[in-house]
Design a protein around this motif. Structure first.
Motif, mmCIF file in Angstrom:
data_model
loop_
_atom_site.group_PDB
_atom_site.id
_atom_site.type_symbol
_atom_site.label_atom_id
_atom_site.label_comp_id
_atom_site.label_asym_id
_atom_site.label_seq_id
_atom_site.Cartn_x
_atom_site.Cartn_y
_atom_site.Cartn_z
ATOM 1 N N GLU A 548 0.937 -1.126 0.143
ATOM 2 C CA GLU A 548 -0.037 0.025 0.069
ATOM 3 C C GLU A 548 0.960 1.183 -0.051
ATOM 4 O OE1 GLU A 548 -2.259 -0.737 3.452
ATOM 5 O OE2 GLU A 548 -3.663 -2.105 2.527
ATOM 6 N N GLN A 549 1.966 1.220 0.620
ATOM 7 C CA GLN A 549 3.022 2.454 0.829
ATOM 8 C C GLN A 549 3.227 2.870 -0.634
ATOM 9 O OE1 GLN A 549 7.269 3.146 2.257
ATOM 10 N NE2 GLN A 549 5.986 2.576 3.753
ATOM 11 N N TYR A 550 3.885 1.701 -1.470
ATOM 12 C CA TYR A 550 4.475 2.090 -2.872
ATOM 13 C C TYR A 550 3.236 2.148 -3.741
ATOM 14 C CZ TYR A 550 9.218 1.395 -1.523
ATOM 15 O OH TYR A 550 10.512 1.734 -0.892
ATOM 16 N N GLN A 551 2.093 1.843 -3.706
ATOM 17 C CA GLN A 551 1.126 1.949 -4.441
ATOM 18 C C GLN A 551 0.698 3.374 -4.479
ATOM 19 O OE1 GLN A 551 -0.991 -2.374 -5.320
ATOM 20 N NE2 GLN A 551 -1.980 -0.965 -3.866
ATOM 21 N N GLY A 552 0.907 4.253 -3.372
ATOM 22 C CA GLY A 552 0.545 5.668 -3.276
ATOM 23 C C GLY A 552 1.754 6.457 -3.998
ATOM 24 N N TYR A 553 2.760 6.004 -4.712
ATOM 25 C CA TYR A 553 3.592 6.646 -5.470
ATOM 26 C C TYR A 553 3.089 6.647 -6.763
ATOM 27 C CZ TYR A 553 6.835 5.934 -1.516
ATOM 28 O OH TYR A 553 7.540 6.108 -0.253
ATOM 29 N N GLU A 554 3.131 7.793 -7.376
ATOM 30 C CA GLU A 554 2.476 8.135 -8.997
ATOM 31 C C GLU A 554 3.669 8.507 -9.702
ATOM 32 O OE1 GLU A 554 -1.002 10.271 -10.644
ATOM 33 O OE2 GLU A 554 -1.828 8.327 -9.769
ATOM 34 N N PRO A 555 4.543 7.851 -10.322
ATOM 35 C CA PRO A 555 5.801 8.439 -10.942
ATOM 36 C C PRO A 555 5.127 9.137 -12.446
ATOM 37 C CG PRO A 555 6.390 6.197 -10.180
ATOM 38 C CD PRO A 555 4.862 6.464 -10.078
ATOM 39 N N LEU A 556 4.211 8.637 -12.858
ATOM 40 C CA LEU A 556 3.656 9.183 -14.157
ATOM 41 C C LEU A 556 2.130 9.532 -13.770
ATOM 42 C CD1 LEU A 556 5.449 7.076 -16.901
ATOM 43 C CD2 LEU A 556 5.802 9.392 -16.373
ATOM 44 N N PRO A 557 1.658 10.437 -14.385
ATOM 45 C CA PRO A 557 0.089 10.862 -14.097
ATOM 46 C C PRO A 557 -0.633 9.679 -14.352
ATOM 47 C CG PRO A 557 1.035 12.588 -15.213
ATOM 48 C CD PRO A 557 2.369 11.711 -15.281
ATOM 49 N N GLY A 558 -1.254 9.005 -13.518
ATOM 50 C CA GLY A 558 -2.247 8.144 -13.589
ATOM 51 C C GLY A 558 -1.721 6.690 -13.782
ATOM 52 N N LYS A 559 -0.235 6.710 -13.437
ATOM 53 C CA LYS A 559 0.306 5.257 -13.748
ATOM 54 C C LYS A 559 1.291 5.385 -12.249
ATOM 55 C CE LYS A 559 1.764 1.648 -15.731
ATOM 56 N NZ LYS A 559 0.961 0.680 -16.419
ATOM 57 N N ALA A 560 0.801 4.484 -11.209
ATOM 58 C CA ALA A 560 1.272 4.353 -9.733
ATOM 59 C C ALA A 560 1.932 3.249 -10.118
ATOM 60 C CB ALA A 560 0.189 4.062 -8.872
ATOM 61 N N ILE A 561 3.036 3.172 -9.037
ATOM 62 C CA ILE A 561 3.952 1.914 -8.982
ATOM 63 C C ILE A 561 3.074 0.683 -8.531
ATOM 64 C CG2 ILE A 561 5.575 0.875 -7.425
ATOM 65 C CD1 ILE A 561 6.991 3.519 -7.023
ATOM 66 N N ASN A 562 3.209 -0.438 -9.282
ATOM 67 C CA ASN A 562 2.550 -1.698 -8.863
ATOM 68 C C ASN A 562 3.168 -2.201 -7.627
ATOM 69 O OD1 ASN A 562 1.578 -4.391 -8.485
ATOM 70 N ND2 ASN A 562 1.427 -4.586 -10.877
ATOM 71 N N GLY A 563 2.318 -2.102 -6.293
ATOM 72 C CA GLY A 563 2.967 -2.549 -5.258
ATOM 73 C C GLY A 563 3.033 -4.224 -4.853
ATOM 74 N N GLU A 564 2.322 -4.881 -5.713
ATOM 75 C CA GLU A 564 2.355 -6.329 -5.751
ATOM 76 C C GLU A 564 3.691 -6.680 -6.616
ATOM 77 O OE1 GLU A 564 0.534 -8.566 -3.994
ATOM 78 O OE2 GLU A 564 -0.965 -7.330 -2.968
ATOM 79 N N LEU A 565 3.756 -6.196 -7.552
ATOM 80 C CA LEU A 565 4.913 -6.622 -8.655
ATOM 81 C C LEU A 565 6.176 -6.309 -7.983
ATOM 82 C CD1 LEU A 565 5.998 -7.423 -11.149
ATOM 83 C CD2 LEU A 565 5.594 -5.086 -12.313
#
Length: 670
Positions: A548-565
């Motif tokens: 959940e922490q990493y899925q809160g990061y969005e390096p590109l607009p509308g494209k967040a980090i995939n926390g599971e991957l």
């Protein structure tokens, strides 16, 4: 493991009684900081902001940072070794002759242009002669010998549940674009990538003399889209227990009909193999069905493209340029690398340990190895202390975890024994034939492992590689010589910086054996269930918080980090950094660290960590990484510090700072 931004690596200065660090006064680039940024708001910018503002990504790179800079240095050094071999007049059959002639042949563009496609005439004729599904399967097997991508790919390695046994794996493959999402996602960037790939396929077929390239390209793209629909996602493919599916020949035919397994395995010189391990059953089932249902003519064009793509580096310039246009569309790179750089890479790919033995002799002194060996031992000892005191794991499981760590093997710098290339023939002026022989030689090397004891001394990276890896089946980590340089490791740098940089990387690789997938392998490297149900539940809950922490990061607009991957890599970052911090504190022997240039030891540790990850990536390349790379972007890896109590104390981070996490929200796994 790819890292972040350019750092100039200079020779150590000769000063009476001591040698200066390669970077700054204590191993860290103080001038590259941006002290106008609060460390608690953006630690990456605080540590690296001025440097990042001034750095431009080279035109031939998708990104740049310390690993890339060291990669450039390694390539320059390797070039000197190779060119000396080329000029040495070495005896025929010697490693020096093979290294020199391989490079010289790659660089001989005149001969490559004159040969045209003639060196591939036999393979192209064999594809044209495919008249039924059995012949199609047989060619897929032959393609494995030539290291060509295929819808059903074959690999050889240690059996996950019996790592002393070598087996064959069948796994999904065959996509010309980086990932299934590039075929299935309707986002603008993915649509553009598909258009670039369609143009690539059409151009490759046209250059090879085939008419109606556009229509053929449409058919190939449609075929690959169907393959992509069957592919497992990257996240699904990470699940170790789900990717272990042994099957006999009879079971393969029954479960995955449409593919003549006997013909394919015979074509790959694996006719006697039974059973093998299927990695992604649903994808293999889908590929087998397509091999039975799709027109042979489309499969033939598909195979032609895979063949031309696989040998493009040693084909005439038009093929090279066509491949680069596709790469440029996906990565954003605007300029092709100089041919000598590609030649060095091609030569090290082919004869890596022949070059590696010379590289180590020149560029990895024994004293550097001794110091890094000691650092590794201290990191391992620090993890053992943490395991002994772990409060969320059952005592019985904790004891086995410590046994696993005690059974651990670090490989540092270079192999204990070097590969024998006596069976490989290299001829000057035969760039493509040399590459074909190398691939056949490597395939035979792998096939020869079957039925024999596993050789755990083997390395899967060369000493010139700026990278590292963990291999759960052998319970080991491997650090090639080339990564053991500043800013990751400098024998003359402050210990706090070294522990923050290379110590955290070492901790990262060790902790891969205890991440969400590595933990599923026991002390002997076997895929086994050795945890209690309570341990699994508590670990999973902690890991979920990191997702959940990493899925809160969005390096590109509308494209967040995939926390599971990215979970495994993020676990390794967080826990590896904590263990490295413990190891550095242990190294002080109870004494306080000195203040250097106004920085406490704790501050230098975390700054050394952030410096190792600084970098920039082109937007197209960042999209590719967010789609398919299990590593989080370097900027966010640098922010891993927000999970460590020691970082808050070192920099006075308080509630209200953007990176602040309440103590209970800081992820602590190991």
């Amino acid at each position: 493991m790819r890292l972040g931004l350019f750092v100039a690596v200079s020779a150590l200065l000769a000063v009476p009684g001591w040698a200066a660090p390669a970077i700054g006064s204590f191993g860290f680039d103080v001038a590259g900081m941006d002290r106008s940024v609060k460390p608690g708001d953006d630690f990456n910018a605080f540590a690296n902001g001025d440097y990042l503002a001034k750095m431009a990504i080279p035109a031939d790179r998708a990104g740049y940072g310390p690993a890339y800079a060291l990669d450039d240095l390694s390539r320059e050094r390797t070039r000197a070794i190779i060119e000396e071999a080329a000029a040495s007049g070495a005896a025929p059959g010697s490693n020096a002759q093979k290294v020199g002639d391989y490079f010289a042949s790659f660089m001989d563009e005149v001969a490559i242009e004159a040969a045209g496609l003639d060196p591939l005439a036999g393979e192209l004729a064999a594809i044209a002669a495919i008249g039924d599904r059995r012949a199609l399967a047989a060619w897929l097997g032959r393609g494995q010998v030539l290291s060509l991508d295929a819808p059903v790919a074959l690999g050889i390695g240690s059996d996950d549940k019996d790592p002393d046994v070598v087996t064959v794996f069948a796994y999904q493959g065959g996509l010309g674009l980086p990932d299934r999402d590039y075929y299935l996602d309707e986002g603008e960037d993915f649509v553009k990538a598909r258009a670039a790939y369609r143009a690539f396929v059409a151009d490759m077929l046209r250059l090879a003399g085939f008419a109606d390239g556009e229509a053929r390209a449409d058919a190939v793209l449609a075929l690959e889209t169907k393959l992509a629909e069957a592919h497992w996602t990257r996240t699904e493919s990470r699940q170790a227990e789900k990717t272990y599916n042994p099957a006999t020949r009879a079971e393969l035919a029954a479960r995955y009909p449409g593919l003549d397994w006997n013909a394919m395995l015979a074509g790959a010189d694996l006719g006697g193999i039974d059973p093998l391990v299927v990695v992604q059953p649903g994808a293999i089932e889908g590929a087998a069905a397509l091999l039975a249902s799709e027109p042979l003519a489309v499969w033939q064009d598909y195979l032609r493209v895979r063949l031309l793509e696989g040998f493009a580096r040693v084909l005439p310039k038009d093929f090279v340029d066509t491949s680069f246009r596709l790469s440029s569309a996906i990565s954003g790179v605007t300029e092709q690398r100089e041919r000598w750089k590609r030649g060095v890479d091609a030569t090290t790919d082919a004869l890596g340990e022949a070059v590696g033995a010379l590289y180590v002799a020149r560029h990895f002194p024994p004293e550097a190895k001794a110091k890094i060996d000691a650092l590794v031992k201290n990191v391992i000892a620090a993890l053992d202390v943490r395991l002994a005191a772990l409060d969320w794991m059952d005592p019985e499981t904790r004891a086995v975890a410590r046994e696993k760590l005690a059974n651990f093997t670090p490989k540092i710098g270079y192999p204990d024994k070097w590969r024998d290339y006596a069976g490989l023939r290299v001829e000057k002026g035969q760039a493509l034939a040399n590459l074909r022989r190398v691939r056949e030689f490597e395939h035979a090397h792998e096939v020869a492992k079957l039925g024999k004891p596993v050789d755990r001394t083997e390395w899967f990276m060369t000493p010139m590689t700026v990278n590292a890896y963990a291999y759960p089946s052998w319970n080991e980590i491997v650090f090639p010589a080339a990564i053991l340089q500043a800013p990751f490791f400098d024998p003359e740098a402050d210990d706090a910086v070294n522990y923050g940089a290379i110590g955290a990387v070492i901790g990262h690789e060790i902790l891969h054996h205890f991440d969400d997938q590595g933990r599923k392998f026991d002390k002997d490297g076997k895929l086994a269930d050795w945890w209690s149900e309570g341990d699994v539940e508590r670990f999973t809950a902690r890991a979920k918080a990191l997702v959940e922490q990493y899925q809160g990061y969005e390096p590109l607009p509308g494209k967040a980090i995939n926390g599971e991957l990215t979970l495994g890599e993020n676990i390794a970052d967080v826990a590896g950094l904590q263990v490295a911090f413990d190891a550095w504190q242990r190294s002080l022997g109870g004494k306080p660290a000195p203040v250097i240039d106004g920085f406490t030891g704790e501050q230098r540790f975390f700054l050394g960590y952030a410096q190792a990850w600084r970098g920039k990536v082109r937007e197209q390349a960042l999209l590719q990484r967010l789609t398919s790379d299990p590593h989080s972007p370097g900027e966010y890896r640098a922010q891993t510090v927000r999970n460590l109590d020691g970082w808050y104390e070192a920099f006075g981070v308080k509630p209200g700072d953007r990176l602040y996490l309440a103590p209970g929200a800081r992820v602590k796994l190991w």
